[in-house]
Design an enzyme around this catalytic site. Structure first.
Site: not given
Ligand code: SAH
Length: 228
Positions: A79
């Protein structure tokens, strides 16, 4: 001419010195985060110290402190710094808190939470991301973070209840299991929605009554149904 072009192409991917990153990081906090109204000193301090450039792909390190999200592979993104700051402030983490994060991704948000909370539990759906972020967090010494590969829709019942829950991928609706796993006096912050998303804050009071309010519009990657 070609040599010069090659040189400037090399300069774009060449990592900066550690002190340059810390200058970029201080400027990021001042210009992108404080200036837009995030004032919680502990949040600002965490964002001044966690080395965001180590959580992005190598070729993008020089862009790590830019005012934007960045790709981290597998169609996912880390993000924008301001969003991390604003959501973390909304979460009102205290040093006693056990926090659940859904969507570990790069591990950056988990690292920020690690500086503010007692324990952080983070669930990531994509196995490669779960593995690489767990290894990075361990190598950098964020030892109060536990990452597991799994489906965030189910939460982490063995570790519940949680004082704070944060989602960094957007579900169409806040998963009921997560509201259930929120402790009394707890708080959940999440993007919610499909084509239109906004940040939602859910509070559970001391008697277990749940209240919900919404904040500003956002754009997050969708929270994928894991158990397909
Ligand atoms: N907090 C992260 C942002 C990652 S983007 C950071 O600081 O980099 C969102 C993430 O959510 C992705 O890696 C994606 O794979 C994950 N995601 C999507 N659906 C999900 C689910 N059902 N359970 C767990 N993770 C999930």
């Amino acid at each position: 001419m070609t040599a010069l072009r090659a040189l400037s192409a090399a300069a774009a991917v060449w990592p900066l010195l550690a002190q340059d990153y810390s200058t970029l990081r201080r400027n990021m906090v001042r210009d992108q985060i404080e200036r837009r109204g995030v004032r919680n000193p502990a949040v600002l301090d965490a964002m001044r110290t966690v080395p965001r450039h180590l959580f992005v792909p190598k070729g993008l390190q020089n862009a790590a402190y830019d005012d934007s999200p960045l790709p981290i592979g597998f169609d996912q993104t880390i993000s924008q710094p301001y969003i991390v700051g604003a959501m973390t402030q909304m979460l009102e983490v205290t040093p006693r808190d056990r926090v659940l994060e859904i969507g570990t991704g790069s591990g950056y948000q988990a690292a920020i939470l690690s500086r503010l909370a007692k324990e952080v539990y983070s669930i990531e759906l994509v196995p490669q991301l779960a593995r690489s972020s767990a290894a990075l967090l361990r190598d950098l010494g964020f030892l109060n973070v536990t990452v597991k590969q799994g489906d965030g829709y189910l939460g982490w019942p063995e570790k519940a209840p949680f004082d704070r829950i944060i989602l960094t991928a957007a579900p169409p609706e806040i998963p009921p299991a997560l509201i259930e796993q929120l402790g009394r006096g707890g708080r959940l912050v999440a993007p919610e929605g499909v084509s239109y998303q906004e940040l939602v804050i859910i509070r559970k009071d001391a008697s277990g009554v749940v209240r919900r309010e919404t904040s500003f519009a956002v754009r997050f990657v969708p929270m994928v149904p894991g158990s397909k």
